[in-house]
Design a protein around this motif. Sequence first.
Motif, PDB file in Angstrom:
ATOM      1  N   ALA A  17     -13.574 -28.671 -57.052  1.00  0.00           N
ATOM      2  CA  ALA A  17     -14.790 -28.933 -57.836  1.00  0.00           C
ATOM      3  C   ALA A  17     -14.447 -29.071 -59.321  1.00  0.00           C
ATOM      4  CB  ALA A  17     -15.804 -27.810 -57.618  1.00  0.00           C
ATOM      5  N   LEU A  18     -13.578 -28.223 -59.800  1.00  0.00           N
ATOM      6  CA  LEU A  18     -13.196 -28.322 -61.218  1.00  0.00           C
ATOM      7  C   LEU A  18     -12.442 -29.621 -61.476  1.00  0.00           C
ATOM      8  CD1 LEU A  18     -12.198 -24.588 -61.830  1.00  0.00           C
ATOM      9  CD2 LEU A  18     -14.265 -25.784 -62.633  1.00  0.00           C
ATOM     10  N   ARG A  19     -11.660 -30.040 -60.479  1.00  0.00           N
ATOM     11  CA  ARG A  19     -10.878 -31.271 -60.651  1.00  0.00           C
ATOM     12  C   ARG A  19     -11.775 -32.516 -60.634  1.00  0.00           C
ATOM     13  NH1 ARG A  19      -7.265 -32.139 -55.854  1.00  0.00           N
ATOM     14  NH2 ARG A  19      -8.066 -34.257 -55.632  1.00  0.00           N
ATOM     15  N   THR A  20     -12.729 -32.563 -59.702  1.00  0.00           N
ATOM     16  CA  THR A  20     -13.608 -33.744 -59.634  1.00  0.00           C
ATOM     17  C   THR A  20     -14.715 -33.671 -60.683  1.00  0.00           C
ATOM     18  OG1 THR A  20     -15.054 -32.661 -58.008  1.00  0.00           O
ATOM     19  CG2 THR A  20     -13.296 -34.041 -57.118  1.00  0.00           C
ATOM     20  N   GLY A  21     -14.944 -32.484 -61.210  1.00  0.00           N
ATOM     21  CA  GLY A  21     -16.058 -32.321 -62.144  1.00  0.00           C
ATOM     22  C   GLY A  21     -17.404 -32.300 -61.430  1.00  0.00           C
ATOM     23  N   GLY A  22     -17.367 -32.074 -60.119  1.00  0.00           N
ATOM     24  CA  GLY A  22     -18.616 -32.087 -59.352  1.00  0.00           C
ATOM     25  C   GLY A  22     -18.792 -30.815 -58.541  1.00  0.00           C
ATOM     26  N   VAL A  23     -19.447 -30.959 -57.415  1.00  0.00           N
ATOM     27  CA  VAL A  23     -19.768 -29.836 -56.535  1.00  0.00           C
ATOM     28  C   VAL A  23     -19.013 -30.023 -55.237  1.00  0.00           C
ATOM     29  CG1 VAL A  23     -21.659 -28.804 -55.214  1.00  0.00           C
ATOM     30  CG2 VAL A  23     -22.027 -29.522 -57.585  1.00  0.00           C
ATOM     31  N   VAL A  24     -18.596 -28.930 -54.611  1.00  0.00           N
ATOM     32  CA  VAL A  24     -17.979 -29.002 -53.284  1.00  0.00           C
ATOM     33  C   VAL A  24     -18.764 -28.107 -52.336  1.00  0.00           C
ATOM     34  CG1 VAL A  24     -15.891 -28.573 -51.933  1.00  0.00           C
ATOM     35  CG2 VAL A  24     -15.710 -29.550 -54.235  1.00  0.00           C
ATOM     36  N   ALA A  25     -19.141 -28.675 -51.190  1.00  0.00           N
ATOM     37  CA  ALA A  25     -19.885 -27.916 -50.183  1.00  0.00           C
ATOM     38  C   ALA A  25     -19.039 -27.812 -48.927  1.00  0.00           C
ATOM     39  CB  ALA A  25     -21.203 -28.606 -49.868  1.00  0.00           C
ATOM     40  N   VAL A  26     -18.840 -26.583 -48.462  1.00  0.00           N
ATOM     41  CA  VAL A  26     -18.051 -26.339 -47.255  1.00  0.00           C
ATOM     42  C   VAL A  26     -19.013 -25.955 -46.141  1.00  0.00           C
ATOM     43  CG1 VAL A  26     -16.037 -25.156 -46.309  1.00  0.00           C
ATOM     44  CG2 VAL A  26     -16.291 -25.368 -48.797  1.00  0.00           C
ATOM     45  N   SER A  27     -19.031 -26.750 -45.078  1.00  0.00           N
ATOM     46  CA  SER A  27     -19.956 -26.483 -43.978  1.00  0.00           C
ATOM     47  C   SER A  27     -19.271 -25.690 -42.879  1.00  0.00           C
ATOM     48  CB  SER A  27     -20.467 -27.801 -43.393  1.00  0.00           C
ATOM     49  OG  SER A  27     -21.157 -28.539 -44.371  1.00  0.00           O
ATOM     50  N   GLY A  28     -20.020 -24.813 -42.246  1.00  0.00           N
ATOM     51  CA  GLY A  28     -19.497 -24.003 -41.161  1.00  0.00           C
ATOM     52  C   GLY A  28     -20.572 -23.039 -40.704  1.00  0.00           C
ATOM     53  N   PRO A  29     -20.200 -22.024 -39.943  1.00  0.00           N
ATOM     54  CA  PRO A  29     -21.197 -21.035 -39.501  1.00  0.00           C
ATOM     55  C   PRO A  29     -21.970 -20.490 -40.714  1.00  0.00           C
ATOM     56  CG  PRO A  29     -19.091 -20.642 -38.426  1.00  0.00           C
ATOM     57  CD  PRO A  29     -18.842 -21.718 -39.441  1.00  0.00           C
ATOM     58  N   VAL A  30     -21.233 -20.280 -41.823  1.00  0.00           N
ATOM     59  CA  VAL A  30     -21.873 -20.038 -43.118  1.00  0.00           C
ATOM     60  C   VAL A  30     -21.509 -21.224 -44.003  1.00  0.00           C
ATOM     61  CG1 VAL A  30     -21.812 -18.562 -45.181  1.00  0.00           C
ATOM     62  CG2 VAL A  30     -21.791 -17.539 -42.882  1.00  0.00           C
ATOM     63  N   ASP A  31     -22.466 -21.733 -44.761  1.00  0.00           N
ATOM     64  CA  ASP A  31     -22.177 -22.832 -45.683  1.00  0.00           C
ATOM     65  C   ASP A  31     -21.945 -22.263 -47.075  1.00  0.00           C
ATOM     66  OD1 ASP A  31     -22.763 -25.060 -43.837  1.00  0.00           O
ATOM     67  OD2 ASP A  31     -24.785 -24.206 -43.874  1.00  0.00           O
ATOM     68  N   ALA A  32     -20.995 -22.836 -47.801  1.00  0.00           N
ATOM     69  CA  ALA A  32     -20.761 -22.397 -49.171  1.00  0.00           C
ATOM     70  C   ALA A  32     -20.847 -23.601 -50.092  1.00  0.00           C
ATOM     71  CB  ALA A  32     -19.396 -21.742 -49.287  1.00  0.00           C
ATOM     72  N   VAL A  33     -21.422 -23.393 -51.271  1.00  0.00           N
ATOM     73  CA  VAL A  33     -21.551 -24.459 -52.262  1.00  0.00           C
ATOM     74  C   VAL A  33     -21.016 -23.933 -53.588  1.00  0.00           C
ATOM     75  CG1 VAL A  33     -23.158 -25.971 -53.509  1.00  0.00           C
ATOM     76  CG2 VAL A  33     -23.611 -25.359 -51.117  1.00  0.00           C
TER      77      VAL A  33
END
Lengths: 269, 269, 269
Positions: free
Chosen positions: B162-178
């Motif tokens: 996220a810091l490299r792209t300057g954007g947001v990263v969302a990880v999907s799974g049993p729990v989702d993290a943003v």
Amino acid sequence: MTRTPAHLIDLTCSALDELRAQTPLVQCLTNSVVTGFTANVLLALGAAPAMVDLPGEAGQFAHAASGVLVNLGTPTREQRPAMLEAAAEARRAGTPWVLDPVAIGSLPVRTALSRELCDLGPDIVRGNASEVLVAAGAGVGGRGVDSVADVETALVPAAELALRTGGVVAVSGPVDAVTDGRRTVRISNGTPLLTRVTGGGCALGAVMAAFASVDEDRWATTVAACLVYTVAAGMAAESAPGPGSFSVLFLDALAAIGPDDLARRAMLS
Amino acid sequence: MTRTPAHLIDLTCSALDELRAQTPLVQCLTNSVVTGFTANVLLALGAAPAMVDLPGEAGQFAHAASGVLVNLGTPTREQRPAMLEAAAEARRAGTPWVLDPVAIGSLPVRTALSRELCDLGPDIVRGNASEVLVAAGAGVGGRGVDSVADVETALVPAAELALRTGGVVAVSGPVDAVTDGRRTVRISNGTPLLTRVTGGGCALGAVMAAFASVDEDRWATTVAACLVYTVAAGMAAESAPGPGSFSVLFLDALAAIGPDDLARRAMLS
Amino acid sequence: MTRTPAHLIDLTCSALDELRAQTPLVQCLTNSVVTGFTANVLLALGAAPAMVDLPGEAGQFAHAASGVLVNLGTPTREQRPAMLEAAAEARRAGTPWVLDPVAIGSLPVRTALSRELCDLGPDIVRGNASEVLVAAGAGVGGRGVDSVADVETALVPAAELALRTGGVVAVSGPVDAVTDGRRTVRISNGTPLLTRVTGGGCALGAVMAAFASVDEDRWATTVAACLVYTVAAGMAAESAPGPGSFSVLFLDALAAIGPDDLARRAMLS
């Protein structure tokens, strides 16, 4: 070894358990009409679909996959070399692969491609009677994607085709037949509603690829695939007021089907 | 500014209202398996999908669109330049765009393409843990389209990405993290049924593109997208006897979901 | 000959009977988003879909087909020559064909292609008001796949377009209008839920191709197609709690619809 219907039902129950335990990775190179439905059928059943159909990726993926489906419904220019690549690499790696020669006969692109693919020794060929007759060199094709021949007419050519490819041939219709050239069984669990939903036949090819990965006896696992698929369809048809509902209930039935359903409903001969 | 869960739920309710008021036009360059489902998810929610993915049209459309999704599930030879064109023009025009790097890792075509696209600075990258690890340069990939890593393992690499792209990263799974590299939130509303329907993850990327158009805070709108999506999935799962019914009820829930559902069900931490 | 609404309802009932008796073979060259839904709509109604869209096959198939649909939603590089081939051969063979110029206007690839296809004399052009205005040379296009013009505004240009192509033009919207330049009828049976499901308009084009094969009067069969389609949609909408359920019930209604439903519900003027 010929198996009695009771043996085949037991084997189907074991194969279904194995499939759900292993979640086989099924690579599908298939047509644009049924990709979503095919993936949903595999997921409902307990397999893991992956539609990897690009040249440069398809062959590599066929090594890792548990089974491969090559379906000729809408074989784009880019899919055609990917299909040949996947089939060749599947063969090399010992990954079982299924050929579904949709609507071959007079249409030149897919008919020529089907011939090339047949020469690569598909573990299973699945089609309607008209398609199997063309693949066996004994017919001129159907009407669009529909058969104009009946399953019984296709049985001897299907057995000859199986001996030629060294694999199994499955003929779909009101009654389904599965032969490896020596053993033939008929399954009478189909429902007309399967022909009122697109992909009813195409997704069965993917299910055959999933089942092929759980046991060495390709003939028996192909019978198991047909049986699970058509018994689930019969369960869905009982409470479906129409083809839209049927499609939904069919996916639910594929997720729910168990040994009791198979034992009570299977119609083999 | 970090926000408490209560603030995030309020913001999600406002963003959902805005989305329905504005009917954002979401351009999807996505895979052949999930196009129909993705469009239906957007329509149910209140957005307007448009699958414009031809070179010569995709860039122009990205200017007018409210948001863009680039999903690498089956990136055909013709889609690949269209994806680069759409991403570049979206960036130029300030249209938010989402990258979903499906099954990157060992498959060479999509992995190289994903790298090129990442260099264009996606506003949001959405993937499962294995895909995010590869995009972050910290993993070798999953099994087909499924993850073999868990979400927690991917969190630090996700924040770095996220810091490299300057954007947001969302990880999907049993729990989702943003995460946006500074703020991270976890959403625990997922249901296993979302993994039994094809497109369960892919359509979420499109929903993120829709939400991104209604507020400047990309991290907050990505959380909103995940929350609305998984809460609706939870509502559907309660009365679905199987994956076929789930898929239908999920679309109904996306159309019906409101502030009360979000307030009562959201599980953020 | 102008027909009264009562005559048109009778004719629609006969055409529906004929369609179910003949199972017309409908060739669809259509977009990747709606292929499955389109096929399911045709199957539910009683027609036989075949998505033959490869160059070298599409023209040949258009000879044998009962009707052809050419839909420009996502016209790939490979589909474009196939569409021209199919349209030209349909014309030569007397097979009725339908053009659906999705999202034409500013997007250059499909707009140019639409012009070439219009010159081949489509038996029916179906679009929303914005698309029909562009095809008639009287507008600049809509917002994505949605119209920004209303049906009434498009009526005079639609009639002029019909006289130019020598065929029928159908304008879809909250009210549907069908004109051949001399006769115009409005159908008010639409439901907003049809716009919340992808393919709601696209599949109607395929249904028009199916109906066109059962009677020489293209205007009347196009009215019949609209009427059967929107009355079935209205039946489904009555018991659908949301767009997911609507889509399922709509397929059920297309399979179940009969003369009584048409007589009781048709709203023609």
